[in-house]
Scaffold this active site. Sequence first.
Site, PDB file in Angstrom:
ATOM      1  N   LYS A  74      15.453  18.690  38.884  1.00 46.08           N
ATOM      2  CA  LYS A  74      14.214  19.389  38.507  1.00 46.08           C
ATOM      3  C   LYS A  74      14.251  20.893  38.777  1.00 46.08           C
ATOM      4  O   LYS A  74      13.549  21.650  38.124  1.00 46.08           O
ATOM      5  CB  LYS A  74      13.018  18.766  39.232  1.00 46.08           C
ATOM      6  CG  LYS A  74      12.644  17.383  38.699  1.00 46.08           C
ATOM      7  CD  LYS A  74      11.371  16.867  39.365  1.00 46.08           C
ATOM      8  CE  LYS A  74      10.981  15.508  38.824  1.00 46.08           C
ATOM      9  NZ  LYS A  74       9.693  15.031  39.363  1.00 46.08           N
ATOM     10  N   ASP A 110       4.198  16.889  36.052  1.00 44.80           N
ATOM     11  CA  ASP A 110       3.832  16.140  37.272  1.00 44.80           C
ATOM     12  C   ASP A 110       2.526  16.688  37.852  1.00 44.80           C
ATOM     13  O   ASP A 110       1.657  15.919  38.284  1.00 44.80           O
ATOM     14  CB  ASP A 110       4.918  16.281  38.348  1.00 44.80           C
ATOM     15  CG  ASP A 110       6.144  15.426  38.066  1.00 44.80           C
ATOM     16  OD1 ASP A 110       5.996  14.388  37.386  1.00 44.80           O
ATOM     17  OD2 ASP A 110       7.242  15.790  38.530  1.00 44.80           O
ATOM     18  N   GLY A 135       4.516  15.441  53.274  1.00 48.80           N
ATOM     19  CA  GLY A 135       5.758  15.724  52.550  1.00 48.80           C
ATOM     20  C   GLY A 135       5.895  17.214  52.288  1.00 48.80           C
ATOM     21  O   GLY A 135       4.891  17.962  52.302  1.00 48.80           O
ATOM     22  N   GLY A 137       8.685  18.254  49.887  1.00 48.33           N
ATOM     23  CA  GLY A 137       9.736  18.332  48.877  1.00 48.33           C
ATOM     24  C   GLY A 137       9.149  18.737  47.526  1.00 48.33           C
ATOM     25  O   GLY A 137       8.112  19.413  47.459  1.00 48.33           O
ATOM     26  N   ASN A 158       4.730  17.061  57.747  1.00 48.47           N
ATOM     27  CA  ASN A 158       6.026  16.617  57.231  1.00 48.47           C
ATOM     28  C   ASN A 158       6.917  16.163  58.380  1.00 48.47           C
ATOM     29  O   ASN A 158       6.791  16.654  59.509  1.00 48.47           O
ATOM     30  CB  ASN A 158       6.724  17.757  56.460  1.00 48.47           C
ATOM     31  CG  ASN A 158       7.950  17.274  55.715  1.00 48.47           C
ATOM     32  OD1 ASN A 158       7.908  16.248  55.041  1.00 48.47           O
ATOM     33  ND2 ASN A 158       9.056  17.991  55.835  1.00 48.47           N
ATOM     34  N   THR A 160       9.934  16.778  58.933  1.00 49.98           N
ATOM     35  CA  THR A 160      10.567  17.984  59.459  1.00 49.98           C
ATOM     36  C   THR A 160       9.530  19.105  59.402  1.00 49.98           C
ATOM     37  O   THR A 160       9.300  19.689  58.336  1.00 49.98           O
ATOM     38  CB  THR A 160      11.809  18.362  58.600  1.00 49.98           C
ATOM     39  OG1 THR A 160      12.628  17.205  58.453  1.00 49.98           O
ATOM     40  CG2 THR A 160      12.592  19.500  59.205  1.00 49.98           C
TER      41      THR A 160
HETATM   42  N1  NAP Z   1       3.945   9.038  40.969  1.00 53.05           N
HETATM   43  C1  NAP Z   1       4.693   9.935  40.378  1.00 53.05           C
HETATM   44  O1  NAP Z   1       4.598  10.176  39.170  1.00 53.05           O
HETATM   45  C2  NAP Z   1       5.671  10.718  41.195  1.00 53.05           C
HETATM   46  C3  NAP Z   1       6.157  11.956  40.733  1.00 53.05           C
HETATM   47  C4  NAP Z   1       7.056  12.669  41.543  1.00 53.05           C
HETATM   48  C5  NAP Z   1       7.458  12.134  42.756  1.00 53.05           C
HETATM   49  N2  NAP Z   1       6.953  10.931  43.163  1.00 53.05           N
HETATM   50  C6  NAP Z   1       7.361  10.344  44.448  1.00 53.05           C
HETATM   51  O2  NAP Z   1       7.152  11.293  45.463  1.00 53.05           O
HETATM   52  C7  NAP Z   1       8.102  11.063  46.506  1.00 53.05           C
HETATM   53  C8  NAP Z   1       8.745  12.372  46.954  1.00 53.05           C
HETATM   54  O3  NAP Z   1       9.508  12.906  45.884  1.00 53.05           O
HETATM   55  P1  NAP Z   1      10.198  14.343  46.003  1.00 53.05           P
HETATM   56  O4  NAP Z   1      10.732  14.658  44.675  1.00 53.05           O
HETATM   57  O5  NAP Z   1       9.293  15.310  46.648  1.00 53.05           O
HETATM   58  O6  NAP Z   1      11.401  14.044  47.030  1.00 53.05           O
HETATM   59  P2  NAP Z   1      12.143  15.100  47.963  1.00 53.05           P
HETATM   60  O7  NAP Z   1      12.100  16.466  47.368  1.00 53.05           O
HETATM   61  O8  NAP Z   1      13.438  14.464  48.302  1.00 53.05           O
HETATM   62  O9  NAP Z   1      11.245  15.164  49.317  1.00 53.05           O
HETATM   63  C9  NAP Z   1      11.104  14.036  50.116  1.00 53.05           C
HETATM   64  C10 NAP Z   1      10.040  14.300  51.182  1.00 53.05           C
HETATM   65  O10 NAP Z   1       9.764  13.062  51.843  1.00 53.05           O
HETATM   66  C11 NAP Z   1       9.987  13.203  53.252  1.00 53.05           C
HETATM   67  N3  NAP Z   1      10.512  11.927  53.740  1.00 53.05           N
HETATM   68  C12 NAP Z   1      11.575  11.237  53.254  1.00 53.05           C
HETATM   69  N4  NAP Z   1      11.738  10.084  53.948  1.00 53.05           N
HETATM   70  C13 NAP Z   1      10.751  10.060  54.879  1.00 53.05           C
HETATM   71  C14 NAP Z   1      10.398   9.135  55.900  1.00 53.05           C
HETATM   72  N5  NAP Z   1      11.086   8.005  56.081  1.00 53.05           N
HETATM   73  N6  NAP Z   1       9.325   9.406  56.687  1.00 53.05           N
HETATM   74  C15 NAP Z   1       8.601  10.550  56.486  1.00 53.05           C
HETATM   75  N7  NAP Z   1       8.907  11.467  55.542  1.00 53.05           N
HETATM   76  C16 NAP Z   1       9.966  11.222  54.752  1.00 53.05           C
HETATM   77  C17 NAP Z   1      10.972  14.341  53.389  1.00 53.05           C
HETATM   78  O11 NAP Z   1      10.827  14.873  54.681  1.00 53.05           O
HETATM   79  P3  NAP Z   1      11.955  15.837  55.324  1.00 53.05           P
HETATM   80  O12 NAP Z   1      11.596  17.212  54.898  1.00 53.05           O
HETATM   81  O13 NAP Z   1      11.808  15.608  56.779  1.00 53.05           O
HETATM   82  O14 NAP Z   1      13.288  15.385  54.773  1.00 53.05           O
HETATM   83  C18 NAP Z   1      10.460  15.280  52.277  1.00 53.05           C
HETATM   84  O15 NAP Z   1       9.330  15.994  52.700  1.00 53.05           O
HETATM   85  C19 NAP Z   1       9.119  10.041  45.970  1.00 53.05           C
HETATM   86  O16 NAP Z   1       8.791   8.780  46.489  1.00 53.05           O
HETATM   87  C20 NAP Z   1       8.859  10.046  44.485  1.00 53.05           C
HETATM   88  O17 NAP Z   1       9.125   8.797  43.884  1.00 53.05           O
HETATM   89  C21 NAP Z   1       6.078  10.224  42.412  1.00 53.05           C
END
Ligand code: NAP
Length: 292
Positions: A74, A110, A135, A137, A158, A160
């Site tokens: 992305k 999104d 979060g 990310g 978050n 972290t």
């Molecule tokens: N519904 C939808 O249409 C939609 C659209 C986009 C994304 N999403 C969902 O949103 C989520 C995040 O996506 P992203 O693109 O932002 O991913 P990303 O950029 O990889 O970021 C992941 C985030 O989650 C945190 N995290 C990961 N594992 C964790 C845990 N076990 N406990 C607590 N925090 C944790 C990470 O914290 P750290 O900074 O500590 O690593 C980071 O802040 C995914 O599940 C994705 O499927 C859904």
Amino acid sequence: MPTAELRASLFAHPAAHSLSPALHRAALKAVGWKGGYRAEDVLPAELPARVQALRARAASAEVLTGANLSLPHKVTVMPLLDGLTPAAAAVGAVNTLFWQGGQLMGDNTDAPGLRAALLDAGYSPAPGLRAVLLGAGGAARAALWVLREWGIPTLMLNRTPERAQALAAEWAVEGWDVQAAQPGGVNWAEVGLILNASSAGLDRPDETPLDLTPAQWRELPGSALVYDMVYRPEQTRLRRDAAAQGVRTEGGLGMLAHQAALAFERWTGQQVDAGVLLTVARRELSGAGDQA
Ligand SMILES: NC(=O)c1ccc[n+]([C@@H]2O[C@H](COP(=O)([O-])OP(=O)(O)OC[C@H]3O[C@@H](n4cnc5c(N)ncnc54)[C@H](OP(=O)(O)O)[C@@H]3O)[C@@H](O)[C@H]2O)c1
């Protein structure tokens, strides 16, 4: 006679379990268009060649083309494009490629998809109430776009903490209160929205990004909403914990449906009912959908 054929793809890694092909095939069917939508597993090193191949298949009068992007592409796709929509530029991530006047453009659906899903869930910003964003990310950036647009005071939590601090500092603008926090520093009685944009709970039914006690859950105002962007499983632990204390919750399938409907409209100019796509997504998730 308007163009009535679309050829689109998802570039992601991994791509196999994406619901997007089912959603876009349903959208094509709903508007009576021909065409198809494929999920393509694209490694980071392969992305420039895939975008180049899309350029070679530029939309013609007969067949429209486009693409979606998911993790991990992305952000890295942005320098490969001719331009960005204001939403993509503000969020700093692209999930949709479309043609505009011969230019290959990047959009972010999104963020407006989340906004539409929150409104569908009956959320409306209330004076005096904050949002808690979990979060830091890519999905959190889409959430920040919505929260900033609505001007909702926001606390970011978050795993972290430094990442939440950096993001809050990056997104702060005069007149909008956004800051990083720790769970212990939140007055839950002032929180009208808890928005999970972390991956916690994804494919892990017992994992949660926010471990509150029942008493803490009950401090939330009666109007509060927990919106979990995670939709696999649909009933995450975060949602189950909140619902067990009488807090209203909603899962991320609505956001998924809306972002797909908005991307489809970018490619075709056709509006599809996100409710139709939501039904398809729910059916696919339950394993009852056509897995072809
Ligand atoms: N519904 C939808 O249409 C939609 C659209 C986009 C994304 N999403 C969902 O949103 C989520 C995040 O996506 P992203 O693109 O932002 O991913 P990303 O950029 O990889 O970021 C992941 C985030 O989650 C945190 N995290 C990961 N594992 C964790 C845990 N076990 N406990 C607590 N925090 C944790 C990470 O914290 P750290 O900074 O500590 O690593 C980071 O802040 C995914 O599940 C994705 O499927 C859904």
